[in-house]
Enzyme design. Structure first.
Site, short mmCIF file in Angstrom:
data_model
loop_
_atom_site.label_atom_id
_atom_site.label_comp_id
_atom_site.label_asym_id
_atom_site.label_seq_id
_atom_site.Cartn_x
_atom_site.Cartn_y
_atom_site.Cartn_z
N ASP A 214 0.74 -1.60 0.05
CA ASP A 214 -0.06 -0.12 0.30
C ASP A 214 1.05 1.50 -0.37
OD1 ASP A 214 -2.15 -1.44 -0.16
OD2 ASP A 214 -2.91 -1.18 2.15
N HIS B 228 3.24 -2.25 3.96
CA HIS B 228 3.45 -1.09 3.75
C HIS B 228 4.51 -0.06 3.08
CE1 HIS B 228 -0.45 -1.66 5.69
NE2 HIS B 228 -0.38 -0.06 4.81
#
Length: 268
Positions: free
Chosen positions: A86, A235
């Protein structure tokens, strides 16, 4: 306050909502007036442990996931892993992550927001040029269950168009709902716009840039959840992830796993 600081604050608030405690039930809207299609969930799952596969059987939304052909796991009969990142904002670690993926010849998908596309066009172009998929993480990172169908379509279309302009038209077919918040309506509307929603079957609290615990910690958290058909969420803002990624890839392969692109997911 600088623009990047405002963006960081907003995204961290959102990211902090997507990781329920292990085995905890995902939260759902309890509004009696809300129609079933608008019942809101925060994605959660029972983690893989001691050779057991992760599960969403107790979370209350498995039927919604299945009905909308959303992704939680790949083929659990195969030692395969799907690497997903992400990218809400840039923290200086996407370049070394891309360097590692290139050196190890591993495909990944990067779910990007409108902020990221505007702020880091060269990195977006590099993702596409090096063969990675670019997924849709919405333009402004809203709770998609709280906006209308037309607003959902606009959020997705703005990202698609901006990425297409940068990359020369790379097809965008996967979406990850911001903060893991979704409803049947959100997934159905995303499907109608041409997307397959992607969640995850392995993750850890890696998004807090003020709580990084070192590459060894990241390595242990990821390897402890390894399982066939894994969809791994990381992430890109995490220093720990960037430093541990090469070792994770090498040792995952030593256990007989193959890294695959989301486009290789089995069709239902």
């Amino acid at each position: 306050m600088k623009r990047w600081m405002l963006a960081l604050a907003a995204l961290l608030v959102g990211f902090g909502m997507i990781f329920p405690q292990k085995g905890a039930l995902a939260s759902a809207s309890t509004s009696a007036s809300a129609p079933p299609s608008d019942r809101t969930f925060h994605f959660g799952f029972k983690r893989a442990e001691n050779g057991q596969l992760p599960s969403i059987n107790e979370e209350g939304f498995k039927e919604i996931i299945d009905r909308n052909q959303a992704v939680f796991l790949g083929d659990t009969n195969q030692k395969e892993i799907y690497l997903t990142f992400d990218n809400g904002y840039e923290n200086g670690y996407t370049k070394p992550i891309l360097d590692t993926l290139k050196a190890k010849q591993v495909p990944a998908v990067f779910f990007v927001t409108g902020h990221y596309v505007k702020d880091q066009p060269e990195l977006v172009k590099r993702m596409a040029a090096e063969g990675h998929l670019i997924g849709n993480h919405s333009w402004s990172h809203p709770d998609m269950s709280s906006i209308s169908d037309s607003q959902i379509r606009t959020e997705l279309e703005r990202v698609r168009a901006a990425v297409a302009e940068l990359t020369g038209g790379q097809k965008m077919e996967f979406v990850r709902p911001p903060r893991g918040i979704f409803s049947d309506r959100v997934l159905r509307t995303s499907n109608a716009a041409g997307y397959r929603s992607v969640f995850w079957s392995a993750a850890y609290k890696d998004w807090d840039t003020n709580d990084q615990k070192g590459a060894d910690y990241a390595y242990r958290k990821v390897m402890a959840q390894l399982h066939p058909g894994e969809v791994l969420l990381l992430h890109s803002v995490s220093r720990d992830n960037a430093e541990a990624l090469g070792r994770i890839i090498d040792d995952t392969r030593k256990q007989g796993y193959t890294f695959k692109a989301l486009t290789e997911l089995p069709k239902r």
